[in-house]
Design an enzyme around this catalytic site. Structure first.
Site, PDB file in Angstrom:
ATOM      1  N   CYS A 108       8.236   1.419   8.204  1.00 28.83           N
ATOM      2  CA  CYS A 108       6.806   1.143   8.114  1.00 28.83           C
ATOM      3  C   CYS A 108       6.039   1.435   9.392  1.00 28.83           C
ATOM      4  CB  CYS A 108       6.614  -0.296   7.649  1.00 28.83           C
ATOM      5  SG  CYS A 108       7.487  -0.546   6.092  1.00 28.83           S
ATOM      6  N   HIS A 145      -0.799  -4.231  12.397  1.00 25.49           N
ATOM      7  CA  HIS A 145       0.146  -3.966  11.311  1.00 25.49           C
ATOM      8  C   HIS A 145      -0.187  -4.912  10.157  1.00 25.49           C
ATOM      9  CE1 HIS A 145       3.691  -2.284   9.547  1.00 25.49           C
ATOM     10  NE2 HIS A 145       4.258  -3.454   9.411  1.00 25.49           N
ATOM     11  N   HIS A 199       0.291  -2.421   1.494  1.00 22.65           N
ATOM     12  CA  HIS A 199       1.223  -1.916   2.488  1.00 22.65           C
ATOM     13  C   HIS A 199       1.752  -0.568   2.001  1.00 22.65           C
ATOM     14  CE1 HIS A 199       3.982  -1.320   5.563  1.00 22.65           C
ATOM     15  NE2 HIS A 199       4.538  -2.506   5.668  1.00 22.65           N
TER      16      HIS A 199
END
Lengths: 84, 357, 418
Positions: free
Chosen positions: C172, C303, C338
């Site tokens: 990620c 994030h 996400h």
């Protein structure tokens, strides 16, 4: 359905297997993380295996409660059955 | 770019653990032994491959932190352990630290497919094994190796098929040149699995013999290396073949790499192709035939000894060069070709007699 | 064909084209409007069968007509993530006012970050193998499922050859890794241009994994909120066209932002949980690389996954570097989910848009800021602001951290759309 009859032998076997313990190492109150070196994935694995093998649903928020055998049995006593 | 030097290397291969068995077998041109692969979903009990014999992750690494760990992560972590010699990395509190760049193709295809299978077949679609969830990130092999040895520098996983070893080497030397790491472990890894075998044979023919393993080199900047330099990385160049013209693109890549290295085809002591399957491999051999004399083409071991090792191929080619005896100062190159199009070349100057392996 | 020669002096690197696919819009204009409006793209996932999952919500890309967007690679031959990467690359190229011939005349870099690559294709292969057995494995299966295919899809779509291509699979944080690789390639003169970013498509494997770990929110993703219960998986792509300042000025290109620098490091601590000190160290590495002081940073694109652990750890790391008065810190995942390997690339594009258009995108779905996340999250509504420097965070499983710094480029043209 709540207030289950809990299969203690099966639950013990699952925990001993996942935490890779000798059977006599696990007591009702020995702590998975502090005493047996489990990490957060270990707790999820215990939850997951119990759900699968006993056919129950344990709410995710109960995860943090699963610190020792006694606590697991407590959570299980009131767990819902899985939908068929 | 200031040059990078390889000061150490290690491997896990079908010949055994560590660089010794691999180097000896490559010097002797011994084909890797075939043995049974792991028992797993879709595996054929009779099937054999050039696998690391009897490799079990938890036997190799111990039980701590390895529950559910996939095979490619195990192969990589053992290689990193062997490379670091059990000792922790030097000066890990320094600012940049030790980096790790691992080249892969698709990680553990078997692991991904079995995870999805568990979801499809379970009473509930989330009946997937929690202990395997860290494997679901394709960076598991590189990051788990970093965790085991506290390697806090840049940690990268590059997916580039059969180019993976070369691309990892290139990225590692850039991390050094651009001042982003003190030293970098670079290499590539591939696991054998039943599903990878089916995928590979469907693409490249039923007779394809599969291999696996991992090779990692320790790369340091030439000016500041603490280890004894075994080889200098002079150039890496890669590009993509248009419309099946592997030969044209590879010729251009070799030319660019040799130019960057300040040398030419006539100076090449040894040239090692990647032995790609199919027409890509035919064209690669043709280019070697056109550019290099037979002696240069025969001086180092062929990675065909190891079977089709996909992402691990490039790192095995480096091992073939690092294992070969000869005078210090020899110029050697490896080429890599992927049937999907990418082609590349790395040029090294070998600095030892190769006996250190 | 001209090989770029290493530059004697490091070049300044600028962003001149953006391609975005997300649940709040496709193309940089829709994406900008979505960010400004605080649009939330949550919906029921339709990419795979979600029957039986505890939650079926996520962030899917809608209105993506692959056949219309792709000129060379055929949708029937490639997986969804590759289609996203290639389509977003074409968008970035168009947005930069460039064409394929320009790219072909210069050596370039294509790096695509991803978490899953074409795992969606492996999901389908698994289903087929369960019903058909080994006949499911066909001659094209290996290519279709290869992770390197994402970068290669971009190369094929634009018919390039003198290009170094790789797919970065650092989960990620992969989008920021790719931007970093492109930045270094341009800065040192190794490449004349770089198409970098990230792409991922929704798939069963990752959805099941996050659900099993208890990381999936039941309704919405609420970064930094007291009541945050997890992330929502998403899909999309963010592609950035980078070139040297010299190149952009010479051709009169509009510049979104300058890439000032980046940092990468590894926690080397835990497979899934981030570590505060290590994240702080990564931020410091990025600031140092960019020659930026903490007090010069106007905005942090966090994030911000909306999981209890990530958000508290990330904010603690930010405060470790910035002290008691950190800049505004927003979590765009509330809006777009996400998006895995695309996440930090879309975060970088959002950061560049904030600089160029003078606004701060909001943290949507916000009710009450967690006392453990004491920052101004710019709740629910974007605000106009003079944004000069933005920090864009990417934190991944395995402790792979990457932080990118973007800054306003005071172009001699001085023409900024406001």
């Amino acid at each position: 359905m709540t207030a289950n009859t809990v299969d203690v032998t099966t639950v013990r076997a699952i925990i001993v297997d996942i935490l890779e313990l000798e059977d006599d190492e696990l007591t009702a109150t020995s702590l998975f993380i502090e005493d047996h070196g489990a990490d957060s994935l270990g707790a999820i694995e215990i939850l997951s295996r119990i759900e699968k093998e006993l056919g129950v649903v344990i709410p995710q928020e109960d995860l943090v409660k699963l610190v020792n055998l006694e606590a697991v049995l407590g959570v299980l006593a009131t767990a819902e059955r899985r939908q068929p | 770019m200031s040059t990078a030097v390889i000061t150490d290397w290690s491997a896990v291969s079908p010949y055994g653990t560590g660089r010794g068995p691999l180097a000896a077998a490559l010097r002797a041109r011994t084909a890797a032994p075939e043995s049974a692969g792991p028992e797993e979903w879709t595996s054929d009990p009779a099937a054999t491959a050039r696998v690391v014999p009897g490799f079990e992750v938890r036997d190799a690494l111990g039980k701590a932190g390895t529950r559910g760990m996939d095979r490619i992560t195990g192969l990589t972590a053992v290689t990193v352990r062997e490379l670091l010699g059990g000792a922790g990395p030097v000066g890990e509190d320094d600012e940049l630290g030790t980096g790790l760049v691992l080249g892969v193709a698709s990680g553990s295809v078997q692991g991904f497919m079995e995870f999805t299978k568990a979801s499809l077949e379970g009473d509930s679609p989330i009946d997937v094994p929690p202990s395997k969830t860290p494997n679901m990130a394709m960076n598991r092999a590189a990051s788990a190796s970093a965790i085991r040895h506290r390697l806090k520098g840049p940690n990268s996983t590059v997916a580039a098929g059969r180019l993976a070893g070369l691309v990892a080497l290139d990225q590692a030397r850039r991390l050094l040149a651009d001042g982003r790491a003190e030293r970098v472990l670079a290499g590539s890894a591939e696991e054998y699995s039943a599903t990878r075998a089916h995928l590979t044979r469907a693409a490249h023919g039923a007779g394809t013999v599969l291999g696996e393993g991992c090779v990692m080199v320790l790369l340091e900047s030439a000016g500041t290396a603490t280890g004894t330099p075994l080889a200098e990385v002079l150039a890496v160049h890669h590009r993509v073949a248009p419309d099946g013209d592997f030969a044209g693109a590879l010729t251009a890549a070799v030319g660019a790499a040799l130019a960057e290295a300040g040398t030419g085809p006539a100076d090449v002591w040894a040239a090692v192709p990647s032995e790609a399957p199919g027409t890509a491999g035919d064209q690669e051999r043709r280019v070697h035939g056109e550019l290099f004399p037979a002696e240069a083409r025969g001086r180092a071991a062929s990675v065909a000894l190891l079977g089709e090792t996909a992402a691990a191929t490039g790192a095995y080619q480096l091992a073939a060069l690092l294992s070969e005896p000869g005078a210090p100062g020899r110029i050697a190159l490896v080429t890599a070709v992927d049937p999907d199009g990418p082609v590349g070349c790395a040029v090294l100057r070998l600095l030892t007699d190769g006996a250190a392996g | 064909m001209s090989a770029a020669r290493p530059a004697a002096q490091p070049r300044r690197v600028v962003l001149t084209g953006c391609g975005a696919l997300s649940s709040i819009g496709n193309g940089v204009e829709e994406f900008t409007e979505g960010l400004k409006a605080g649009r939330v793209g949550t919906g029921d996932i339709g990419v795979f069968d979600t029957t039986g999952f505890p939650s079926t919500r996520g962030h899917q890309v809608h209105g993506f007509d692959a056949a219309a967007r792709l000129h060379r690679i055929r949708p029937e031959d490639t997986g969804r993530a590759t289609q996203f990467a290639a389509a977003a690359a074409r968008m970035a190229l168009d947005d930069a006012g460039l064409d394929e011939e320009w790219l072909r005349a210069r050596r370039g870099t294509v790096v695509i970050g991803t978490t899953d690559g074409e795992v969606g294709e492996l999901d389908l292969l698994t289903e087929s193998a369960l019903s058909l057995g080994l006949a499911a494995f066909t001659g094209t299966s290996l290519s279709r499922t290869a992770t390197g295919g994402l970068a290669l899809g971009v190369v094929r779509e634009l018919a390039l050859s003198d290009v170094e291509s790789s797919t970065v699979a650092t989960a990620c944080a992969a989008g920021n890794y790719a931007i970093g690789a492109g930045f270094d390639a341009i800065r040192t003169g190794r490449s004349a241009w770089a198409l970098v970013g990230g792409a991922d498509a929704l798939n069963r494997k990752t959805f099941a994994g996050f659900a099993r770990l208890g990381l999936v929110a039941p309704d919405e993703c609420r970064p930094f909120d007291t009541g945050r219960l997890g992330l929502l998986t998403g899909e999309g792509a963010g592609l950035l066209l980078l070139e040297s300042e010299e190149s952009a000025l010479a051709r009169g290109a509009e510049i979104y932002a300058e890439v000032l620098g980046y940092g990468v490091n590894c926690d080397a601590s835990h497979p899934t949980a981030p570590e505060r000190d290590s994240v702080a160290r990564c931020i410091r590495l990025a600031l140092e690389n960019a020659s930026v002081k903490p007090e010069e940073v106007d905005l942090i694109s966090a994030h911000g996954t909306g999981t209890p652990t990530n958000d508290a750890t990330e904010i603690a790391a930010i405060r470790e570097v910035y002290g008691d008065r950190p800049p505004r810190t927003v979590g765009v995942k509330a809006m777009i989910g996400h998006t895995m390997g695309a996440a930090s690339a879309l975060g970088a594009i959002a950061s560049a848009l904030a600089i160029r258009h003078g606004f701060v995108p909001p943290t949507a779905n916000h009710r009450a800021t967690d006392p453990d996340c004491p920052v101004d999250v710019v709740p629910n509504a974007s605000v106009p602001a003079d944004v000069r420097i933005v920090q864009n965070n990417g934190l991944a499983f395995g402790g792979n951290n990457a932080v990118v710094l973007l800054g306003r480029h005071d172009s001699p043209r001085g023409e900024y759309a406001r």
